[in-house]
Design an enzyme around this catalytic site. Structure first.
Site, mmCIF file in Angstrom:
data_model
loop_
_atom_site.group_PDB
_atom_site.id
_atom_site.type_symbol
_atom_site.label_atom_id
_atom_site.label_comp_id
_atom_site.label_asym_id
_atom_site.label_seq_id
_atom_site.Cartn_x
_atom_site.Cartn_y
_atom_site.Cartn_z
ATOM 1 N N GLU A 43 36.227 79.970 21.154
ATOM 2 C CA GLU A 43 36.489 79.079 22.277
ATOM 3 C C GLU A 43 35.356 79.350 23.255
ATOM 4 O OE1 GLU A 43 38.689 76.773 22.717
ATOM 5 O OE2 GLU A 43 39.903 77.168 20.935
ATOM 6 N N SER A 44 34.692 78.293 23.760
ATOM 7 C CA SER A 44 33.428 78.548 24.467
ATOM 8 C C SER A 44 33.321 77.941 25.867
ATOM 9 C CB SER A 44 32.267 78.028 23.619
ATOM 10 O OG SER A 44 32.303 76.615 23.589
ATOM 11 N N LYS A 77 34.338 87.402 25.161
ATOM 12 C CA LYS A 77 33.130 87.603 24.348
ATOM 13 C C LYS A 77 32.628 89.044 24.482
ATOM 14 C CE LYS A 77 31.156 84.941 22.127
ATOM 15 N NZ LYS A 77 31.348 84.576 20.694
ATOM 16 N N TYR A 86 36.543 83.675 29.626
ATOM 17 C CA TYR A 86 35.670 83.420 28.462
ATOM 18 C C TYR A 86 34.712 84.589 28.238
ATOM 19 C CZ TYR A 86 31.457 81.913 26.054
ATOM 20 O OH TYR A 86 30.360 81.867 25.214
ATOM 21 N N ILE A 109 26.649 74.624 18.077
ATOM 22 C CA ILE A 109 25.571 75.515 17.619
ATOM 23 C C ILE A 109 25.751 75.793 16.123
ATOM 24 C CG2 ILE A 109 24.455 77.768 17.945
ATOM 25 C CD1 ILE A 109 25.518 77.719 20.860
ATOM 26 N N THR A 142 41.443 83.635 19.942
ATOM 27 C CA THR A 142 40.371 83.254 19.020
ATOM 28 C C THR A 142 39.202 84.235 19.089
ATOM 29 O OG1 THR A 142 40.976 80.942 19.201
ATOM 30 C CG2 THR A 142 38.763 81.401 18.394
ATOM 31 N N THR A 144 38.940 72.355 15.482
ATOM 32 C CA THR A 144 39.641 72.106 16.746
ATOM 33 C C THR A 144 38.951 70.923 17.419
ATOM 34 O OG1 THR A 144 38.161 73.510 18.024
ATOM 35 C CG2 THR A 144 40.088 74.575 17.026
ATOM 36 N N ASP A 167 41.749 78.923 10.151
ATOM 37 C CA ASP A 167 41.732 79.548 11.469
ATOM 38 C C ASP A 167 41.435 81.042 11.307
ATOM 39 O OD1 ASP A 167 42.407 80.636 13.923
ATOM 40 O OD2 ASP A 167 44.120 79.293 14.216
ATOM 41 N N THR A 189 27.015 85.691 23.967
ATOM 42 C CA THR A 189 26.520 84.939 25.123
ATOM 43 C C THR A 189 25.917 85.865 26.181
ATOM 44 O OG1 THR A 189 27.295 83.639 27.017
ATOM 45 C CG2 THR A 189 28.917 85.048 25.987
ATOM 46 N N ASP A 190 25.007 85.323 26.975
ATOM 47 C CA ASP A 190 24.452 86.113 28.087
ATOM 48 C C ASP A 190 25.482 86.304 29.205
ATOM 49 O OD1 ASP A 190 24.493 83.525 29.107
ATOM 50 O OD2 ASP A 190 22.402 83.503 29.757
ATOM 51 N N GLU A 191 26.598 85.554 29.142
ATOM 52 C CA GLU A 191 27.592 85.661 30.225
ATOM 53 C C GLU A 191 28.295 87.016 30.240
ATOM 54 O OE1 GLU A 191 30.111 82.323 30.881
ATOM 55 O OE2 GLU A 191 28.516 80.884 30.470
HETATM 56 C C1 LIG Z 1 30.984 71.120 33.173
HETATM 57 C C2 LIG Z 1 30.322 71.288 34.518
HETATM 58 C C3 LIG Z 1 29.520 72.367 34.787
HETATM 59 N N1 LIG Z 1 28.947 72.513 36.007
HETATM 60 C C4 LIG Z 1 28.105 73.700 36.254
HETATM 61 C C5 LIG Z 1 28.756 75.036 35.921
HETATM 62 C C6 LIG Z 1 27.565 75.873 35.467
HETATM 63 O O1 LIG Z 1 26.941 76.467 36.587
HETATM 64 C C7 LIG Z 1 26.619 74.878 34.821
HETATM 65 C C8 LIG Z 1 26.740 74.806 33.309
HETATM 66 O O2 LIG Z 1 28.100 74.674 33.004
HETATM 67 P P1 LIG Z 1 28.636 74.634 31.502
HETATM 68 O O3 LIG Z 1 27.915 73.552 30.780
HETATM 69 O O4 LIG Z 1 30.112 74.575 31.555
HETATM 70 O O5 LIG Z 1 28.100 76.012 30.903
HETATM 71 P P2 LIG Z 1 28.289 77.562 31.395
HETATM 72 O O6 LIG Z 1 29.524 77.738 32.146
HETATM 73 O O7 LIG Z 1 27.015 77.981 32.038
HETATM 74 O O8 LIG Z 1 28.448 78.253 29.961
HETATM 75 C C9 LIG Z 1 27.685 77.830 28.817
HETATM 76 O O9 LIG Z 1 26.623 78.724 28.579
HETATM 77 C C10 LIG Z 1 26.969 79.996 28.076
HETATM 78 C C11 LIG Z 1 25.684 80.774 27.908
HETATM 79 O O10 LIG Z 1 25.181 81.099 29.176
HETATM 80 C C12 LIG Z 1 27.767 79.869 26.800
HETATM 81 O O11 LIG Z 1 28.162 81.135 26.348
HETATM 82 C C13 LIG Z 1 29.014 79.013 27.065
HETATM 83 O O12 LIG Z 1 29.756 78.845 25.888
HETATM 84 C C14 LIG Z 1 28.577 77.671 27.593
HETATM 85 O O13 LIG Z 1 29.703 76.889 27.907
HETATM 86 O O14 LIG Z 1 26.976 73.613 35.366
HETATM 87 C C15 LIG Z 1 29.121 71.564 37.015
HETATM 88 O O15 LIG Z 1 28.565 71.694 38.137
HETATM 89 N N2 LIG Z 1 29.918 70.476 36.749
HETATM 90 C C16 LIG Z 1 30.528 70.309 35.543
HETATM 91 O O16 LIG Z 1 31.273 69.298 35.372
#
Ligand SMILES: Cc1cn([C@H]2C[C@H](O)[C@@H](COP(=O)(O)OP(=O)(O)O[C@H]3O[C@H](CO)[C@@H](O)[C@H](O)[C@H]3O)O2)c(=O)[nH]c1=O
Length: 359
Positions: A95-96, A170, A166, A23, A111, A47, A70, A141-143
């Site tokens: 770290e995200s 945040k 994570y 981003i 971090t 990184t 850093d 983040t919305d998380e």
């Molecule tokens: C990597 C991976 C992810 N997933 C699932 C987990 C989640 O429900 C969805 C998206 O996973 P991720 O791409 O890791 O993203 P998520 O955990 O939602 O978090 C992201 O979105 C957030 C905002 O909501 C950001 O703050 C985070 O930095 C970013 O990583 O897909 C799978 O089913 N298989 C996978 O291998």
């Protein structure tokens, strides 16, 4: 609390942290190209997820300067702030990746919490005598809001309820930014955004990982039953929202940013498979055969959904790219940049940049 917002007409020294990341690189490019009279500093530790290749098109611009470092290195950050006297900070360095945070929570605390505090302290030391025209913008983040059930939306007043290391890190950094606003009068703004996708995203996140795996005929590991829901936003729409909030958002406020675009993971993965089959000239159904249901992510949040009414009403922002257009553009970018994919996954760029910038 100082309520003056950022004045566009005066040349500013803007520090963007994490500007070599996914981003961050889109935000840096947007600011460098849109505000030629401002000086844009990009502070990044390079990184595994940061990459100067992402910014090679603007690296020679006269209003752009890259600094490797850093944010947790207090002495270094303090020196940097004294040397350049940044007027404002757009803080993206973090770290995200949720899965990494489960394996190594401490790295995320360091971090995301400590790094944010080092920046807050350095900014406070510079400007506490007069905050006029200054701003600390924390990108979050919305998380932080935790998980929704099948209905409802996160608004700016939803209580924080983070579930992963994570999101806890945040949430904590959001709280520290607010605390510096309340305690020291630091002008700040925070935005909390949903899932981004687009060019230059490290292939550990769902969309680029699965594109990369489909290209290489590798399994697509869907966590649990795949019935988890995320809201997806094209990264350039996020960059435009950040620009608006930075220039026109009110101090002391939070803005939620989202795509009005919810997808169950399994439906998104099937759509991706369909699009990739077409792009790669493979027979219908080829990529779907790669879908493999695997063990669920511990503490997996069921659903995120953003109510982005506030940013829409107050700042006139809404997403400009539909999901169909955005996915199409993103897939094309990864297909045209297979070398980038190979290099970032092998860590080759990092070795090169670390040598060049010293490590
Ligand atoms: C990597 C991976 C992810 N997933 C699932 C987990 C989640 O429900 C969805 C998206 O996973 P991720 O791409 O890791 O993203 P998520 O955990 O939602 O978090 C992201 O979105 C957030 C905002 O909501 C950001 O703050 C985070 O930095 C970013 O990583 O897909 C799978 O089913 N298989 C996978 O291998």
């Amino acid at each position: 609390m100082n309520n003056s917002n950022i004045n566009k007409s005066i040349t500013k020294k803007i520090l963007i942290t994490g500007g070599a990341g996914f981003i961050g690189s889109h935000v840096v490019r947007y600011f460098v190209n849109t505000y030629p009279d401002d000086l844009i500093f990009n502070l990044d530790a390079l990184t595994y997820a940061g990459n100067l290749e992402n910014l090679k098109d603007i690296q020679d611009k006269s209003n752009y300067k890259f600094v490797k470092g850093d944010i947790t290195d207090e002495a270094f950050v303090n020196r940097l702030f004294i040397e350049y006297k940044f007027d404002s900070i757009i803080h993206l360095a973090a770290e995200s990746h949720v899965d990494r945070s489960i394996k190594d929570p401490l790295a995320f605390a360091k971090t995301n919490i400590l790094g944010t505090m080092v920046l807050l302290n350095a900014f406070k030391a510079l400007w506490q005598h007069s905050w006029e025209g200054k701003r600390f913008y924390h990108i979050s983040t919305d998380e932080v809001y935790g998980s929704l059930g099948a209905t409802g939306f996160f608004t700016e007043t939803t209580a924080y309820d983070p579930n992963s290391p994570y999101s806890a890190s945040k949430a904590s950094s959001d709280h520290f930014v607010r605390a510096y606003g309340e305690t020291f009068g630091m002008p700040y703004v925070i935005s909390n955004c949903s899932n981004n996708y687009g060019p230059n995203q490290f292939p550990e996140k769902l969309i680029p990982l699965f594109i990369n795996n489909i290209i290489n005929n590798k399994p697509l590991p869907v966590y649990g039953d795949g019935n988890y829901t995320r809201d997806w936003l094209y990264v350039m729409d996020h960059a435009v929202a950040i620009d608006l909030i930075y220039h026109e958002g009110k101090n002391g406020e939070t803005y939620n940013i989202g795509g009005f675009n919810e997808w169950k993971n399994i439906d998104l993965v099937k759509l991706l498979c369909k699009l990739m089959d077409k792009k790669l000239g493979r027979a219908k159904g080829t990529s779907e055969k790669l879908i493999t249901f695997v063990k669920d992510r511990p503490g997996h949040d069921l659903r995120y959904a953003i109510d982005a009414t506030k940013i829409n009403k107050e700042l006139g922002w809404k997403p400009s790219v539909t999901f169909e257009e955005g996915l199409d553009k993103a897939i094309d970018w990864y297909l045209e940049n297979e070398e980038w994919l190979t290099h970032v996954t092998s860590g080759e760029y990092q070795k090169y940049y670390n040598k060049q910038y010293g490590k």
